[in-house]
Design a protein around this motif. Structure first.
Motif, mmCIF file in Angstrom:
data_model
loop_
_atom_site.group_PDB
_atom_site.id
_atom_site.type_symbol
_atom_site.label_atom_id
_atom_site.label_comp_id
_atom_site.label_asym_id
_atom_site.label_seq_id
_atom_site.Cartn_x
_atom_site.Cartn_y
_atom_site.Cartn_z
ATOM 1 N N VAL A 197 5.641 6.799 0.925
ATOM 2 C CA VAL A 197 5.957 5.601 1.695
ATOM 3 C C VAL A 197 5.190 4.429 1.086
ATOM 4 O O VAL A 197 3.982 4.504 0.882
ATOM 5 C CB VAL A 197 5.587 5.758 3.180
ATOM 6 N N ILE A 198 5.923 3.360 0.772
ATOM 7 C CA ILE A 198 5.302 2.132 0.281
ATOM 8 C C ILE A 198 5.319 1.129 1.431
ATOM 9 O O ILE A 198 6.385 0.697 1.872
ATOM 10 C CB ILE A 198 6.050 1.566 -0.931
ATOM 11 N N PHE A 199 4.127 0.813 1.932
ATOM 12 C CA PHE A 199 4.020 -0.154 3.014
ATOM 13 C C PHE A 199 3.871 -1.555 2.429
ATOM 14 O O PHE A 199 2.867 -1.855 1.782
ATOM 15 C CB PHE A 199 2.809 0.158 3.898
ATOM 16 N N GLY A 207 8.109 -1.339 5.361
ATOM 17 C CA GLY A 207 8.025 -0.818 4.001
ATOM 18 C C GLY A 207 9.254 -0.044 3.604
ATOM 19 O O GLY A 207 10.348 -0.219 4.146
ATOM 20 N N ILE A 208 9.059 0.879 2.637
ATOM 21 C CA ILE A 208 10.146 1.648 2.026
ATOM 22 C C ILE A 208 9.728 3.113 1.983
ATOM 23 O O ILE A 208 8.571 3.437 1.673
ATOM 24 C CB ILE A 208 10.434 1.148 0.602
ATOM 25 N N ILE A 209 10.642 4.005 2.303
ATOM 26 C CA ILE A 209 10.403 5.442 2.174
ATOM 27 C C ILE A 209 11.292 5.972 1.056
ATOM 28 O O ILE A 209 12.455 5.584 0.935
ATOM 29 C CB ILE A 209 10.659 6.173 3.514
ATOM 30 N N GLU A 210 10.736 6.865 0.234
ATOM 31 C CA GLU A 210 11.430 7.312 -0.972
ATOM 32 C C GLU A 210 11.911 8.762 -0.888
ATOM 33 O O GLU A 210 12.311 9.333 -1.906
ATOM 34 C CB GLU A 210 10.506 7.160 -2.186
ATOM 35 N N VAL A 211 11.890 9.335 0.308
ATOM 36 C CA VAL A 211 12.326 10.723 0.489
ATOM 37 C C VAL A 211 13.355 10.754 1.612
ATOM 38 O O VAL A 211 13.163 10.107 2.647
ATOM 39 C CB VAL A 211 11.125 11.636 0.821
ATOM 40 N N GLN A 258 0.856 -1.177 0.000
ATOM 41 C CA GLN A 258 0.000 0.000 0.000
ATOM 42 C C GLN A 258 0.894 1.229 0.000
ATOM 43 O O GLN A 258 1.880 1.299 0.726
ATOM 44 C CB GLN A 258 -0.904 0.008 1.239
ATOM 45 N N ARG A 259 0.542 2.194 -0.838
ATOM 46 C CA ARG A 259 1.325 3.435 -0.900
ATOM 47 C C ARG A 259 0.587 4.531 -0.157
ATOM 48 O O ARG A 259 -0.600 4.767 -0.369
ATOM 49 C CB ARG A 259 1.567 3.856 -2.344
#
Length: 941
Positions: free
Chosen positions: A32-34, A58-62, A27-28
């Motif tokens: 943040v992509i959880f 998840g992943i954070i892109e900032v 889930q975005r």
């Protein structure tokens, strides 16, 4: 909000301009992509400590954020806090996981709020929140209408409880993956079961119902090529279970189906169920408890109902994960479906079955549907038959049911005695005078001896003028669990003790072989061996009573196998005895390689394998059948194959052997380098000098792949000697010191990396030296000339003539094909040296030398200039001989007095003038120097 937060939030919005997007596994939320994030109303499976973990990762892109905070509340009050630090793997990409977000399985809803935090812990950004989260148990219900019904006879059933859940709908689309309250779509039975669990334990539950009314068992098969095919019942259910993230946490799987196959007189139901159960074992390997409902007695005409029900009662024999629940005798409304009260009763039985495992209910054999083990005559009179149920079962007396028919008004008494049949024929009955109940036995007493061999309980269908549906009663245990109906059950003799079970032992002989042994059982006719395959026991051998061992082959290494055995005779079947064994593990695969190390030699090497005591090496050439090279001991790890041929492919395969095991076969392949193309020798040049020394140049065309060339030479009666190893840039070789008139044989081969060519040879004969010519010189004082002559030399085609006059710096050199020459340059009392050499094909002579001194001419006779222009007549050129060396010019004048050609000379005594551009005719030559002028008339032809 701080300026940093504002910039961060604006960045999120500009990058994505969306709040939440759901995907299959992620889930975005903004940037943040959880990979794991709860959904609202989600139920999380509890563990053995009654706790469920909520995974958040998840992943954070900032860049610029330190951790994520999770605030956990319970029923609106703060309950816990967790944080997960962000690990940046690049300047803009980081991953995180928030640990210890745990909730209890209880009548309480939890909420979470997630924030992104920067380094100082003051700047934060709200990410997401999730509400109505609970912990509990998940079950699967599947089948047809009795598993799905919720409004039978306009009697809907609702149970409103915020702590119970379902997930999606039974044939939903991809987006149908929401956690919702189950009422009413999961059906009356599922709701009743959830109600029982919650009201007795307080534990929330989720039931995922995949049932579809009116479906046969084959309609529930899996699409093997596309298991989650949403166009199939199986795929839709599997998809929802996978999406629920609880596929390995399911407490039980309840299967209520069979009506359609009974109505259709199916003859394949047993095989169809086994196929379906194998699919369940593959896709739901963690499920340990399956409930298979035995169908009721239906009013629809059918010939296979009794046999299908009998298979259903025997499904526990397929797998120790299966338990059967009999549905006969519960209240029904239309003969097929139950009233809500009937579903309540079934749900209560389901709670008892699962209660001992999960809810602290004391286990009792009487909470399980009594399933008959054997039937036998109680005496030699054959006037009573006892049914024996599992040990510990307490069967209770069941009174007759007295009913008034709604159709005829008749008062009808229905009793268990009315539903006992013999020899698989419902017309074959016997008058039962009394039924005795004694512990785990039910004994039928007859008014006369009977001669039947088999007994059955409950009819294939029930339909009379008085009642169009089965009205009971049913045999049951003391805890009101109805007995399974049965069919085709042999009646044993009165004095026959139960057939004992063989004791089974399994020993692993090899990685793919197990030796099964058992004791001999008295009165056994056959032994039936079974192994569990895909969760179902399959018969692997039926052996006569003389055998007490059998080898099971073709097994997988390092695999646990579960076996069981039973003894049988014409009327008896023993209980099963089982055992397990793990096959020997395979040895590790050897690491093998092959390389060409020399011409015609390949070296095969392999690594040591732990536990190996020998190695078997085989070889295949160009894909042919493998043949053995040899067996090597445990300390040998290489083999030199010296019998390989150019250009062929060799595959070597190796297997390590240990005690009771071996390794997988491993292979390695190599293509032997091709033989090089043979270089072809050719003679480029050969020559024999007058000195008697010959030279030779031989050449060849470059060969692809060659790194060098080996050139050898021999003469008759000698062996070849290597002249040189020439690098691949060379394609010729020159020798300067050969003997004349001698035969030499050369041979050459190309050489490459682990390859070479065949030899090519060339034999050459060096030419002989020509005979040295003999010079002779004669004076003609009248003409002032010298005549030089020589003998003809055999093999000569030309002669090279050279003259030197003592005291002069210049010499004359010319090539002639005749054997004489007139030298018109006459100087008195001068020493002339003449040299002559004969030349033939690829050979020459030695140089002949002649020295001659001219005579002194007496008197003062003037020279005739005319005689000094020659030849005359002329054609292409003329020679002009001057009386001495001088400088001046020559003019050629035609008969009209015009100068047509002029030539200047300097310090010359002999001139050669070309006349090629002059037309034929008469001309005059005028030679003019500083001291004199000479004129001569010439004819140009």
């Amino acid at each position: 909000m701080s300026n940093f937060n504002k910039v961060f939030a604006i960045t999120f919005f500009l990058l994505f301009a969306i709040g939440l997007t759901e995907k299959l596994q992620a889930q975005r939320v903004y940037s943040v992509i959880f990979n794991d994030l709860p959904q609202d109303s989600q139920l999380f499976p509890r563990n053995n400590n009654n706790i469920a973990n909520i995974p958040i990762k998840g992943i954070i892109e900032v860049p610029g954020w330190t951790y994520l905070s999770v605030i956990l509340t319970r029923e609106g009050k703060n309950y816990g806090y967790s944080r997960g630090y962000i690990n940046y793997t690049s300047s803009t990409l980081g991953n995180f996981s928030v640990p210890n977000v745990n909730i209890k399985a209880e009548p309480a809803e939890y909420e979470i709020s997630i924030y992104a935090m920067n380094a100082n812990g003051k700047d934060s950004l709200f990410m997401a929140s999730r509400q109505h989260l609970v912990a509990g148990d998940i079950y699967v219900l599947n089948g047809q209408s009795n598993a799905y019904a919720f409004n039978i006879g306009n009697e809907p059933f609702f149970y409103d409880n915020k702590y119970i859940r379902t997930f999606g709908k039974h044939l939903g689309q991809v987006s149908d993956t929401l956690w919702v309250n189950p009422s009413p779509q999961v059906g009356a039975l599922a709701l009743s079961f959830q109600k029982y669990i919650f009201e007795n334990t307080g534990i929330p539950t989720c039931i995922i119902n995949g049932s579809v009314p009116g479906t046969g068992i084959s309609q529930h098969f899996k699409d093997e090529s596309y298991p989650t095919n949403l166009g199939t019942i199986y795929g839709s259910l599997l998809y929802r279970i996978q999406k629920s993230r609880a596929i390995d946490k399911i407490k039980g799987y309840i299967w209520i189906q069979g009506e359609n196959d009974i109505f259709d007189n199916s003859t394949t139901y047993p095989d169809d169920f086994k196929k379906l159960f194998k699919s369940w074992q593959i896709d739901f390997p963690a499920i340990e408890h399956y409930i298979v409902a035995q169908s009721n007695v239906y009013p629809i005409p059918t010939i296979n109902a009794a046999s299908i029900r009998n298979f259903q009662r025997q499904t526990p024999l397929l797998s120790n994960k299966i338990e059967v629940l009999a549905l006969n005798g519960y209240e029904t409304l239309d003969g097929v479906h139950h009233t809500n009260k009937g579903y309540f009763q079934i749900a209560a039985r389901l709670y008892k079955l699962f209660g001992a495992q999960y809810y602290g209910v004391t286990d009792d054999i009487n909470n399980h549907s009594p399933n008959v083990k054997r039937a036998y005559f109680t005496s030699s009179k054959h006037d009573a038959v006892a049914l024996e149920f599992p040990e510990g079962t307490e069967m209770v007396a069941v009174p007759d049911t007295v009913l008034k028919s709604p159709y005829t008004g008749n008062i009808v008494t229905l009793g268990i005695k009315d539903y006992i049949y013999f020899d698989n024929d419902e017309s074959r009955t016997a008058t039962i005078t009394r039924i005795d109940y004694s512990g785990n036995k039910v004994i039928f007493n007859f008014n006369a001896p009977i001669s039947y061999n088999k007994i059955a309980y409950l009819p294939g269908r029930y339909y009379t003028f008085d009642f169009t549906k089965y009205m009971g009663p049913s045999m049951r245990s003391k805890n009101d669990l109805h007995a399974c109906s049965f069919y085709d059950l042999a009646i044993e003799s009165e004095n026959t003790a139960p057939l004992l079970s063989p004791s089974l032992t399994a020993t692993a002989l090899y990685f793919d072989k197990v030796n099964l042994t058992w004791n001999k059982v008295d009165k056994a006719v056959n032994y039936v061996l079974e192994v569990q395959d895909g969760g179902i026991y399959q018969v692997i051998a039926t052996l006569d009573s003389s055998m007490t061992s059998w080898i099971h082959q073709g097994l997988l290494p390092s695999t646990l196998y579960t076996y069981r055995i039973k003894a049988i005779n014409a009327i008896q079947t023993s209980s099963y005895n089982g055992t397990t064994v793990t096959t020997t593990a395979l040895l590790d695969s050897p690491v093998i390689s092959a390389s060409q190390v020399a011409i015609g030699e390949v070296k095969v090497v392999w690594g040591a394998v732990k536990g190996a005591n020998s190695y078997l090496l085989e070889r295949s050439i160009n894909g042919t059948t493998f043949s053995g090279i040899g067996t090597f001991n445990s300390t040998t790890f290489s083999y030199a194959d010296t019998k390989v041929a150019y250009g062929l492919s060799y595959t070597y395969r190796l297997k390590a052997f240990g005690t009771g095991t071996e390794s997988p076969l491993v292979t390695t392949s190599i293509k032997v380098v091709n033989e090089l193309v043979t270089p072809v020798l050719k003679q480029n040049a050969i020559y024999t000098y007058g000195s008697g020394i010959a030279s030779l140049e031989i050449g060849w065309k470059s060969v692809d792949g060659a790194t060098s060339y080996q050139l050898e030479r021999k003469q008759a009666g000698q062996t070849y000697q290597i002249l040189n190893n020439l690098d691949n840039a060379k394609n010729s070789y020159n020798e300067q010191s050969l003997a004349a008139n001698a035969s030499y044989t050369y041979r050459i081969k190309a050489k490459g990396n682990f390859t070479e060519s065949k030899y090519d040879s060339l034999t050459v004969l060096t030419p002989n030296v020509l005979t040295t010519p003999t010079l002779a010189v004669e004076e003609n004082l009248t003409n002032k000339t010298l005549l030089i002559s020589w003998n003809s030399v055999a093999g000569a085609s030309t002669y090279q003539f050279t003259r030197n006059i003592e005291g002069q710096s210049t010499s004359m050199k010319t090539t002639l094909s005749t054997n004489k020459l007139v030298d018109s340059t006459f100087i008195q009392k001068a020493n002339y040296t003449y040299k002559l050499q004969a030349f033939g094909a690829n050979t020459e002579s030695a140089i002949a030398t002649k020295t001659f001194t001219t005579s002194l001419i007496l008197g003062n006779e003037p020279l005739a200039v005319e005689s000094l222009v020659y030849p005359n007549p002329c054609h292409d050129f003329v020679w002009i001989r001057l009386p001495y060396s001088t400088s001046g010019g020559v003019d050629f004048i035609d008969t009209q007095g015009r100068i047509v050609k002029s030539v200047e000379f300097k310090n010359q005594e002999l001139l050669e003038v070309s006349l090629q551009n002059l037309p034929a005719g008469i001309y005059f030559t005028r030679v003019q120097t500083a001291k004199a002028i000479w004129n001569t008339k010439i004819l140009v032809n």
